[in-house]
Write an enzyme that holds these catalytic residues in place. Structure first.
Site, PDB file in Angstrom:
ATOM      1  N   LYS A  13      -2.127 -11.607 -10.001  1.00  0.00           N
ATOM      2  CA  LYS A  13      -1.292 -12.818  -9.996  1.00  0.00           C
ATOM      3  C   LYS A  13      -1.660 -13.728  -8.824  1.00  0.00           C
ATOM      4  O   LYS A  13      -1.843 -14.930  -8.990  1.00  0.00           O
ATOM      5  CB  LYS A  13       0.204 -12.474  -9.850  1.00  0.00           C
ATOM      6  CG  LYS A  13       0.772 -11.594 -10.914  1.00  0.00           C
ATOM      7  CD  LYS A  13       2.264 -11.332 -10.660  1.00  0.00           C
ATOM      8  CE  LYS A  13       2.553 -10.544  -9.390  1.00  0.00           C
ATOM      9  NZ  LYS A  13       2.010  -9.170  -9.401  1.00  0.00           N
ATOM     10  N   ARG A  88      11.351 -11.829 -10.605  1.00  0.00           N
ATOM     11  CA  ARG A  88      11.025 -10.430 -10.878  1.00  0.00           C
ATOM     12  C   ARG A  88      12.185  -9.717 -11.558  1.00  0.00           C
ATOM     13  O   ARG A  88      12.079  -8.528 -11.852  1.00  0.00           O
ATOM     14  CB  ARG A  88      10.737  -9.728  -9.558  1.00  0.00           C
ATOM     15  CG  ARG A  88       9.257  -9.599  -9.225  1.00  0.00           C
ATOM     16  CD  ARG A  88       9.143  -8.869  -7.895  1.00  0.00           C
ATOM     17  NE  ARG A  88       7.904  -8.184  -7.721  1.00  0.00           N
ATOM     18  CZ  ARG A  88       6.857  -8.679  -7.054  1.00  0.00           C
ATOM     19  NH1 ARG A  88       6.911  -9.897  -6.545  1.00  0.00           N
ATOM     20  NH2 ARG A  88       5.777  -7.959  -6.894  1.00  0.00           N
ATOM     21  N   ARG A 127      -7.509  -3.032  -2.391  1.00  0.00           N
ATOM     22  CA  ARG A 127      -7.069  -4.365  -1.950  1.00  0.00           C
ATOM     23  C   ARG A 127      -7.077  -4.445  -0.426  1.00  0.00           C
ATOM     24  O   ARG A 127      -6.594  -3.550   0.249  1.00  0.00           O
ATOM     25  CB  ARG A 127      -5.662  -4.669  -2.475  1.00  0.00           C
ATOM     26  CG  ARG A 127      -5.083  -5.947  -1.826  1.00  0.00           C
ATOM     27  CD  ARG A 127      -4.043  -6.631  -2.642  1.00  0.00           C
ATOM     28  NE  ARG A 127      -2.815  -5.879  -2.830  1.00  0.00           N
ATOM     29  CZ  ARG A 127      -1.794  -6.303  -3.555  1.00  0.00           C
ATOM     30  NH1 ARG A 127      -1.852  -7.479  -4.156  1.00  0.00           N
ATOM     31  NH2 ARG A 127      -0.719  -5.566  -3.686  1.00  0.00           N
ATOM     32  N   ARG A 160      -2.386  -3.272   3.015  1.00  0.00           N
ATOM     33  CA  ARG A 160      -0.949  -3.531   3.133  1.00  0.00           C
ATOM     34  C   ARG A 160      -0.169  -2.226   3.206  1.00  0.00           C
ATOM     35  O   ARG A 160      -0.500  -1.265   2.532  1.00  0.00           O
ATOM     36  CB  ARG A 160      -0.481  -4.339   1.920  1.00  0.00           C
ATOM     37  CG  ARG A 160      -0.425  -5.828   2.197  1.00  0.00           C
ATOM     38  CD  ARG A 160      -0.266  -6.625   0.943  1.00  0.00           C
ATOM     39  NE  ARG A 160       0.839  -6.181   0.096  1.00  0.00           N
ATOM     40  CZ  ARG A 160       1.194  -6.799  -1.023  1.00  0.00           C
ATOM     41  NH1 ARG A 160       0.530  -7.858  -1.417  1.00  0.00           N
ATOM     42  NH2 ARG A 160       2.187  -6.349  -1.738  1.00  0.00           N
ATOM     43  N   ARG A 171       6.369   1.120  -7.150  1.00  0.00           N
ATOM     44  CA  ARG A 171       6.398  -0.302  -7.505  1.00  0.00           C
ATOM     45  C   ARG A 171       6.122  -0.507  -8.993  1.00  0.00           C
ATOM     46  O   ARG A 171       6.689  -1.405  -9.613  1.00  0.00           O
ATOM     47  CB  ARG A 171       5.386  -1.074  -6.654  1.00  0.00           C
ATOM     48  CG  ARG A 171       5.883  -1.245  -5.219  1.00  0.00           C
ATOM     49  CD  ARG A 171       4.769  -1.598  -4.265  1.00  0.00           C
ATOM     50  NE  ARG A 171       4.177  -2.883  -4.548  1.00  0.00           N
ATOM     51  CZ  ARG A 171       2.967  -3.249  -4.128  1.00  0.00           C
ATOM     52  NH1 ARG A 171       2.228  -2.426  -3.439  1.00  0.00           N
ATOM     53  NH2 ARG A 171       2.520  -4.443  -4.421  1.00  0.00           N
TER      54      ARG A 171
HETATM   55  P1  ADP Z   1       2.287  -7.808  -5.451  1.00  0.00           P
HETATM   56  O1  ADP Z   1       1.468  -9.058  -5.217  1.00  0.00           O
HETATM   57  O2  ADP Z   1       1.503  -6.588  -5.223  1.00  0.00           O
HETATM   58  O3  ADP Z   1       2.985  -7.808  -6.767  1.00  0.00           O
HETATM   59  P2  ADP Z   1       4.168  -9.068  -3.724  1.00  0.00           P
HETATM   60  O4  ADP Z   1       3.431  -9.530  -2.536  1.00  0.00           O
HETATM   61  O5  ADP Z   1       4.461 -10.054  -4.783  1.00  0.00           O
HETATM   62  O6  ADP Z   1       3.392  -7.817  -4.339  1.00  0.00           O
HETATM   63  O7  ADP Z   1       5.541  -8.384  -3.304  1.00  0.00           O
HETATM   64  C1  ADP Z   1       5.588  -7.373  -2.329  1.00  0.00           C
HETATM   65  C2  ADP Z   1       7.018  -6.861  -2.234  1.00  0.00           C
HETATM   66  O8  ADP Z   1       7.891  -7.923  -1.821  1.00  0.00           O
HETATM   67  C3  ADP Z   1       7.615  -6.338  -3.529  1.00  0.00           C
HETATM   68  O9  ADP Z   1       7.263  -4.991  -3.785  1.00  0.00           O
HETATM   69  C4  ADP Z   1       9.116  -6.518  -3.258  1.00  0.00           C
HETATM   70  O10 ADP Z   1       9.611  -5.501  -2.397  1.00  0.00           O
HETATM   71  C5  ADP Z   1       9.148  -7.836  -2.472  1.00  0.00           C
HETATM   72  N1  ADP Z   1       9.317  -8.992  -3.382  1.00  0.00           N
HETATM   73  C6  ADP Z   1       8.421  -9.986  -3.598  1.00  0.00           C
HETATM   74  N2  ADP Z   1       8.894 -10.867  -4.485  1.00  0.00           N
HETATM   75  C7  ADP Z   1      10.135 -10.422  -4.858  1.00  0.00           C
HETATM   76  C8  ADP Z   1      11.128 -10.876  -5.774  1.00  0.00           C
HETATM   77  N3  ADP Z   1      10.966 -11.987  -6.512  1.00  0.00           N
HETATM   78  N4  ADP Z   1      12.273 -10.146  -5.885  1.00  0.00           N
HETATM   79  C9  ADP Z   1      12.468  -9.045  -5.162  1.00  0.00           C
HETATM   80  N5  ADP Z   1      11.560  -8.547  -4.295  1.00  0.00           N
HETATM   81  C10 ADP Z   1      10.405  -9.224  -4.139  1.00  0.00           C
HETATM   82  P1  ADP Z   2      -1.096  -9.318  -7.429  1.00  0.00           P
HETATM   83  O1  ADP Z   2      -0.828 -10.608  -6.731  1.00  0.00           O
HETATM   84  O2  ADP Z   2      -0.774  -9.357  -8.899  1.00  0.00           O
HETATM   85  O3  ADP Z   2      -0.466  -8.139  -6.751  1.00  0.00           O
HETATM   86  P2  ADP Z   2      -3.819  -9.581  -6.392  1.00  0.00           P
HETATM   87  O4  ADP Z   2      -4.224 -10.950  -6.798  1.00  0.00           O
HETATM   88  O5  ADP Z   2      -3.476  -9.361  -4.974  1.00  0.00           O
HETATM   89  O6  ADP Z   2      -2.666  -9.045  -7.376  1.00  0.00           O
HETATM   90  O7  ADP Z   2      -4.999  -8.571  -6.822  1.00  0.00           O
HETATM   91  C1  ADP Z   2      -4.891  -7.163  -6.579  1.00  0.00           C
HETATM   92  C2  ADP Z   2      -6.262  -6.611  -6.137  1.00  0.00           C
HETATM   93  O8  ADP Z   2      -7.193  -6.678  -7.219  1.00  0.00           O
HETATM   94  C3  ADP Z   2      -6.909  -7.408  -5.001  1.00  0.00           C
HETATM   95  O9  ADP Z   2      -7.651  -6.525  -4.207  1.00  0.00           O
HETATM   96  C4  ADP Z   2      -7.805  -8.401  -5.721  1.00  0.00           C
HETATM   97  O10 ADP Z   2      -8.895  -8.815  -4.892  1.00  0.00           O
HETATM   98  C5  ADP Z   2      -8.275  -7.578  -6.915  1.00  0.00           C
HETATM   99  N1  ADP Z   2      -8.490  -8.376  -8.128  1.00  0.00           N
HETATM  100  C6  ADP Z   2      -7.850  -9.513  -8.527  1.00  0.00           C
HETATM  101  N2  ADP Z   2      -8.301  -9.942  -9.738  1.00  0.00           N
HETATM  102  C7  ADP Z   2      -9.234  -9.042 -10.124  1.00  0.00           C
HETATM  103  C8  ADP Z   2     -10.081  -8.919 -11.308  1.00  0.00           C
HETATM  104  N3  ADP Z   2     -10.013  -9.802 -12.323  1.00  0.00           N
HETATM  105  N4  ADP Z   2     -10.901  -7.839 -11.363  1.00  0.00           N
HETATM  106  C9  ADP Z   2     -10.957  -6.939 -10.357  1.00  0.00           C
HETATM  107  N5  ADP Z   2     -10.212  -6.994  -9.233  1.00  0.00           N
HETATM  108  C10 ADP Z   2      -9.356  -8.038  -9.113  1.00  0.00           C
END
Ligand code: ADP
Ligand code: ADP
Ligand code: ZN
Length: 214
Positions: A13, A88, A127, A160, A171
């Site tokens: 995302k 979410r 990541r 992270r 998660r």
């Molecule tokens: P990822 O990119 O791996 O999905 P995020 O950076 O979006 O993770 O979120 C990391 C953490 O921050 C989540 O696991 C949650 O604890 C919190 N968080 C982020 N966005 C929200 C949301 N919209 N509602 C509740 N918790 C959130």
């Molecule tokens: P989210 O925001 O949904 O948690 P991220 O954008 O942070 O996801 O991506 C999660 C991990 O996967 C990161 O290490 C990123 O560099 C990698 N990644 C993102 N898109 C791709 C893809 N299309 N193929 C392989 N790895 C990816």
């Protein structure tokens, strides 16, 4: 253009949201980034959020909605934005709809970046994130030019706290229970589009560009 990114943790995302924001000149808003910035700055909000984040749980809706609305009501959001990691939960989506409607507006598209659970655990362990500017890399798939160093700002990359395998599993559970219902929610509103997130980063973006129109 107001866009929501849906998808499991690690689906890509954030990676895609950054590309959309750059191409269309709209702000990229990540609630996770806002929480992490607050944790780093040692604010009360950061302290509260960290307790939940470290356990792989969601931060409570009330707190999350407050910080998100603060951000989307800022001037630079008037022409649109791409939301990454919000909403979410169904209650978060309902508040967003209500607030956007009050401005006489609506969300244009919810893009689900679809990646099966098996791929997720592998992705998350690779990541690496920049603690300074928020850029995200992957040790195999999207490596920085110089190992361990952010291309954009030169800071040292980190794993992270919540990307450890145990926390990732939790998660994913939380995602399926609390966030996946949003797919039906936006599907009913006729604004859901799905892209195959297992493709290469560039190919996923090309699919998104098609959805958004050039
Ligand atoms: P990822 O990119 O791996 O999905 P995020 O950076 O979006 O993770 O979120 C990391 C953490 O921050 C989540 O696991 C949650 O604890 C919190 N968080 C982020 N966005 C929200 C949301 N919209 N509602 C509740 N918790 C959130
Ligand atoms: P989210 O925001 O949904 O948690 P991220 O954008 O942070 O996801 O991506 C999660 C991990 O996967 C990161 O290490 C990123 O560099 C990698 N990644 C993102 N898109 C791709 C893809 N299309 N193929 C392989 N790895 C990816
Ligand atoms: Zn950086």
């Amino acid at each position: 253009m107001k866009i929501i990114m849906l998808g499991a943790p690690g689906a890509g995302k954030g990676t895609q949201a950054k590309l959309i924001a750059e191409k269309y000149g709209i702000p990229h808003i990540s609630t996770g980034d806002i929480f992490r910035a607050n944790i780093k700055a040692g604010t009360d909000l950061g302290k509260e959020a960290k307790e939940y984040m470290d356990k792989g749980q969601l931060v409570p809706d009330e707190l999350t909605v407050r910080i998100l609305l603060d951000r989307v009501l800022a001037d630079d959001c008037a022409d649109g934005y791409v939301l990454d990691g919000f909403p979410r939960t169904i209650p978060q989506a309902e508040v967003l709809d209500t607030e956007v409607a009050k401005l006489g507006d609506k969300i244009d598209l919810a893009i689900d970046v679809n990646v099966p659970d098996e791929n997720i655990i592998r992705r998350m362990s690779g990541r690496r994130a920049c603690p300074k500017c928020g850029a995200t890399y992957h040790v195999e798939h999207i490596p920085p030019k110089k190992e361990g160093i952010c291309d954009a700002c030169g800071a040292e990359l980190v794993l992270r706290d919540d990307d450890k395998p145990e926390t990732v599993k939790k998660r994913l559970e939380v995602y399926h229970k609390q966030t996946q219902p949003l797919i039906d929610y936006y599907s009913r509103l006729n604004i859901l589009r799905t892209v195959d997130g297992t493709k290469d980063m560039k190919d996923v973006f090309a699919d998104i560009e098609k959805l958004l129109g050039e």
